[in-house]
Design a protein around this motif. Structure first.
Motif, PDB file in Angstrom:
ATOM      1  N   ASN A 118       7.549  -9.573  -7.091  1.00  0.00           N
ATOM      2  CA  ASN A 118       6.590  -9.874  -5.949  1.00  0.00           C
ATOM      3  C   ASN A 118       5.722  -8.419  -5.758  1.00  0.00           C
ATOM      4  OD1 ASN A 118       5.370 -10.754  -3.601  1.00  0.00           O
ATOM      5  ND2 ASN A 118       7.092  -9.851  -2.312  1.00  0.00           N
ATOM      6  N   ARG A 168      -7.821  -3.745  -9.032  1.00  0.00           N
ATOM      7  CA  ARG A 168      -9.062  -4.228  -8.038  1.00  0.00           C
ATOM      8  C   ARG A 168      -9.709  -2.833  -8.018  1.00  0.00           C
ATOM      9  NH1 ARG A 168      -6.644  -9.050  -4.363  1.00  0.00           N
ATOM     10  NH2 ARG A 168      -6.717 -10.809  -6.306  1.00  0.00           N
ATOM     11  N   GLN A 201      -2.442   3.635   4.709  1.00  0.00           N
ATOM     12  CA  GLN A 201      -1.539   3.426   5.797  1.00  0.00           C
ATOM     13  C   GLN A 201      -0.290   2.488   5.533  1.00  0.00           C
ATOM     14  OE1 GLN A 201      -4.729   2.277   6.449  1.00  0.00           O
ATOM     15  NE2 GLN A 201      -5.501   3.413   8.262  1.00  0.00           N
ATOM     16  N   ARG A 212      -3.765   0.943  13.805  1.00  0.00           N
ATOM     17  CA  ARG A 212      -4.584   0.985  12.495  1.00  0.00           C
ATOM     18  C   ARG A 212      -3.959  -0.146  11.688  1.00  0.00           C
ATOM     19  NH1 ARG A 212      -3.143   6.647  10.122  1.00  0.00           N
ATOM     20  NH2 ARG A 212      -1.157   5.787   9.662  1.00  0.00           N
ATOM     21  N   ASN A 213      -4.652  -0.360  10.553  1.00  0.00           N
ATOM     22  CA  ASN A 213      -4.679  -1.469   9.635  1.00  0.00           C
ATOM     23  C   ASN A 213      -3.501  -0.828   8.859  1.00  0.00           C
ATOM     24  OD1 ASN A 213      -4.458  -3.593   7.814  1.00  0.00           O
ATOM     25  ND2 ASN A 213      -6.182  -2.557   6.711  1.00  0.00           N
ATOM     26  N   ILE A 214      -2.464  -1.613   8.491  1.00  0.00           N
ATOM     27  CA  ILE A 214      -1.440  -1.198   7.486  1.00  0.00           C
ATOM     28  C   ILE A 214      -1.378  -2.095   6.574  1.00  0.00           C
ATOM     29  CG2 ILE A 214       0.093   0.150   9.131  1.00  0.00           C
ATOM     30  CD1 ILE A 214       1.866  -2.164   9.396  1.00  0.00           C
ATOM     31  N   LEU A 215      -2.234  -3.182   6.424  1.00  0.00           N
ATOM     32  CA  LEU A 215      -2.336  -4.204   5.221  1.00  0.00           C
ATOM     33  C   LEU A 215      -3.161  -3.562   4.172  1.00  0.00           C
ATOM     34  CD1 LEU A 215      -2.851  -7.176   7.736  1.00  0.00           C
ATOM     35  CD2 LEU A 215      -0.732  -6.386   6.822  1.00  0.00           C
ATOM     36  N   TYR A 216      -2.468  -4.128   2.981  1.00  0.00           N
ATOM     37  CA  TYR A 216      -3.409  -3.825   1.795  1.00  0.00           C
ATOM     38  C   TYR A 216      -4.978  -4.275   1.702  1.00  0.00           C
ATOM     39  CZ  TYR A 216       1.401  -2.622   0.311  1.00  0.00           C
ATOM     40  OH  TYR A 216       2.580  -2.193   0.453  1.00  0.00           O
ATOM     41  N   ASN A 231      -6.990  -4.428  -0.382  1.00  0.00           N
ATOM     42  CA  ASN A 231      -7.365  -4.825  -1.661  1.00  0.00           C
ATOM     43  C   ASN A 231      -6.839  -6.367  -1.868  1.00  0.00           C
ATOM     44  OD1 ASN A 231      -9.274  -2.910  -2.764  1.00  0.00           O
ATOM     45  ND2 ASN A 231      -7.582  -1.948  -3.999  1.00  0.00           N
ATOM     46  N   LEU A 232      -6.045  -6.916  -0.955  1.00  0.00           N
ATOM     47  CA  LEU A 232      -5.237  -8.183  -1.112  1.00  0.00           C
ATOM     48  C   LEU A 232      -6.393  -8.962  -0.290  1.00  0.00           C
ATOM     49  CD1 LEU A 232      -1.553  -7.656  -1.387  1.00  0.00           C
ATOM     50  CD2 LEU A 232      -3.125  -7.272  -3.203  1.00  0.00           C
ATOM     51  N   GLU A 266      -3.036 -13.559  -0.354  1.00  0.00           N
ATOM     52  CA  GLU A 266      -2.282 -13.110  -1.061  1.00  0.00           C
ATOM     53  C   GLU A 266      -1.136 -12.048  -0.128  1.00  0.00           C
ATOM     54  OE1 GLU A 266      -5.388 -12.370  -4.889  1.00  0.00           O
ATOM     55  OE2 GLU A 266      -5.062 -10.830  -3.452  1.00  0.00           O
ATOM     56  N   MET A 267      -1.710 -11.427   0.763  1.00  0.00           N
ATOM     57  CA  MET A 267      -1.169 -10.357   1.739  1.00  0.00           C
ATOM     58  C   MET A 267      -0.284 -11.485   2.270  1.00  0.00           C
ATOM     59  SD  MET A 267      -1.048  -7.507   2.703  1.00  0.00           S
ATOM     60  CE  MET A 267       0.545  -6.932   3.257  1.00  0.00           C
ATOM     61  N   PHE A 289       2.748 -12.151   0.061  1.00  0.00           N
ATOM     62  CA  PHE A 289       3.559 -11.003  -0.362  1.00  0.00           C
ATOM     63  C   PHE A 289       4.622 -10.884   0.648  1.00  0.00           C
ATOM     64  CE2 PHE A 289       3.998  -6.507   0.793  1.00  0.00           C
ATOM     65  CZ  PHE A 289       4.691  -6.153  -0.754  1.00  0.00           C
ATOM     66  N   LEU A 290       4.329 -10.868   2.227  1.00  0.00           N
ATOM     67  CA  LEU A 290       5.124 -10.841   3.098  1.00  0.00           C
ATOM     68  C   LEU A 290       6.208 -11.856   3.156  1.00  0.00           C
ATOM     69  CD1 LEU A 290       2.499  -9.642   5.836  1.00  0.00           C
ATOM     70  CD2 LEU A 290       4.149  -8.059   4.820  1.00  0.00           C
ATOM     71  N   ARG A 293     -10.752 -10.514   1.235  1.00  0.00           N
ATOM     72  CA  ARG A 293     -10.020  -9.398   1.131  1.00  0.00           C
ATOM     73  C   ARG A 293      -9.929  -8.902   2.503  1.00  0.00           C
ATOM     74  NH1 ARG A 293     -11.589  -6.460  -4.497  1.00  0.00           N
ATOM     75  NH2 ARG A 293     -11.437  -8.114  -5.848  1.00  0.00           N
TER      76      ARG A 293
END
Lengths: 246, 209
Positions: free
Chosen positions: A4, A15, A83, B80-84, B86-87, B91-92, B95-96, B127
């Motif tokens: 994962n 990317r 972050q 704040r945004n803590i998610l990736y 580029n995903l 996908e995010m 992943f979680l 994205r």
């Protein structure tokens, strides 16, 4: 779970347009070097000296894409997470997972880029008849230890030094320090592998009777020691990250 | 249930001490803390989510001390945004889910549920970095709830959301409460807090009244 993490790393890494462009550019350089090398070997007289010379040069070049993968990882992948260090602290065993998945991905990418170059160069230039099995095992093991150690060090350094309060954006000075340390590690590695290769060359050409087992063992041991030190540093980094000190 | 007693934590870096003498939030209830910028709201959420350790006093969630709590029980939606970036959203989310050891097919179930309140499905292939502030806030809330936490801590719940969406999310938070999720929200906007919480309090200079 590690799969994962690897899928996530792959997506984040490739990317990034700068990373992708750099890797494609490196692949073109590698192909050009291999084509040039294979034509040069064919034109040369076939002797162990020539074979060894080309083999040694390819071996040295092999580390360039591997090191580049580490630099790209430090400069882009860690910083692009921005972050996400907070996300790592929120996920179960997130800190460990985040750092280890980066190390795994960096090691796999380095090995893929380095080994694929070496194998293609050996095959295209007809150098496959030169090394014996013991020598191939020695080279593979030393490369594996070196790349794993370097990847661990890269991720540790990137997480520890790239301003945690500033979204891991590296400062120019810090990046220069990183490049200096990596260059130093590679130079030391090159120096010692050159000694090992010389003893092996002496053995192949008949200047030495016994196989250079001791030299190989010493070199492998020092590489393994580097790997252990890098892993200890990485574990320290994970602990600091979980304690909120990074 | 969230139970806080004599909580105190010094944040030397921010020159702020967060204090909360007594706070109980029943399971499925929602509690809001209002405070001006720099009053210590976000620092308080960091303690409650385990991001800032070494505090004195006690914080219990579902009868377990926070320091010993399995992270899976907590959901956090930070400012704040803590998610990736580029995903994609899918996908995010996958992943979680995989990281929480939840079947990735649960993604569809969560999407269907969330879509009852906000049309998240159309952003499936976007994205995270392509989303606008309001869309991102909705996705952040979705991500914070994806593993079905028992407590959701949310910093500025309506950040970037318009008035129309705020009403939709009020219904979402009501539904969360019915599912026994305890909500703790902090905001500098009192009216937004009153929209989604049953009780409110205020924070000033790090002290929760």
């Amino acid at each position: 779970m590690i799969l994962n993490g690897l899928i996530k790393e792959f997506r984040i890494f490739f990317r990034n347009k700068t990373v992708l462009t750099t890797i494609i550019f490196i692949l073109f350089i590698e192909i050009a070097v291999i084509i040039r090398s294979s034509s040069a070997v064919r034109m040369s007289e076939v002797s162990a000296v020539f074979y060894f010379k080309f083999f040694q040069q390819h071996l040295m070049i092999m580390f360039f894409p591997a090191v580049l993968a580490n630099i790209l990882m430090a400069a882009f992948s860690v910083t692009s997470e921005k972050q996400s260090s907070m996300l790592a602290k929120l996920l179960p065993k997130g800190e460990c997972f985040m750092m280890r998945s980066k190390v795994f991905f960096c090691s796999i990418l380095s090995a893929f880029m380095g080994i694929s170059y070496m194998l293609t160069a050996v095959w295209a230039s007809g150098l496959g008849i030169f090394p014996d099995h013991r020598f191939v095992i020695f080279l593979s093991a030393s490369f594996l230890f070196m790349i794993s150690g370097l990847s661990s060090f890269t991720v540790y350094f990137a997480f520890s030094r790239f301003g945690g309060s500033n979204d891991y954006e590296p400062k120019v000075r810090v990046m220069m320090i990183y490049m200096f340390i990596v260059s130093f590690i590679i130079m030391v590695f090159y120096f010692f592998i050159s000694v090992s290769l010389k003893t092996y060359f002496d053995y192949v050409t008949g200047f030495r009777i016994d196989y250079p087992n001791v030299e190989f063992l010493l070199f492998l041991s020092s590489n393994f020691l580097f790997l252990i030190i890098a892993r200890i540093m990485l574990n320290g980094g994970e602990k600091k990250l979980s304690e909120g000190l990074i | 249930m969230v139970k806080i007693r004599d909580l105190r934590k010094d944040f030397k870096k921010y020159n702020c001490t967060v204090e909360c003498r007594y706070l109980d939030i029943e399971t499925g209830n929602s509690f809001g803390i209002y405070g001006d910028t720099g009053s210590g709201k976000t620092l308080f959420t960091k303690i409650i989510t385990g991001l800032a350790g070494n505090y004195s006093g006690s914080v219990e969630i579902g009868g377990t001390e926070l320091k010993k709590l399995y992270r899976k029980k907590l959901g956090y939606v930070p400012f704040r945004n803590i998610l990736y970036g580029n995903l994609t959203l899918k996908e995010m989310s996958v992943f979680l889910l995989k990281h929480y050891s939840i079947d990735p097919n649960e993604y569809k179930v969560k999407m269907d549920w969330f879509s009852e309140f906000w049309d998240i499905k159309r952003f499936d292939g976007y994205r995270i970095s392509e989303l606008t502030d309001g869309q991102l806030q909705s996705v952040k809330i979705f991500a914070g709830l994806i593993h079905s936490p028992s407590v959701l801590v949310i910093d500025e719940p309506f950040n970037g959301l318009g008035e129309e969406n705020s009403v939709k999310f009020r219904d979402l938070f009501t539904d969360i409460g019915k599912r026994d999720v305890t909500v703790l929200a902090v905001s500098s906007n009192m009216s937004s807090l009153e929209l989604i919480t049953q009780r409110t309090s205020s924070i000033s200079n790090g002290r929760i009244e």
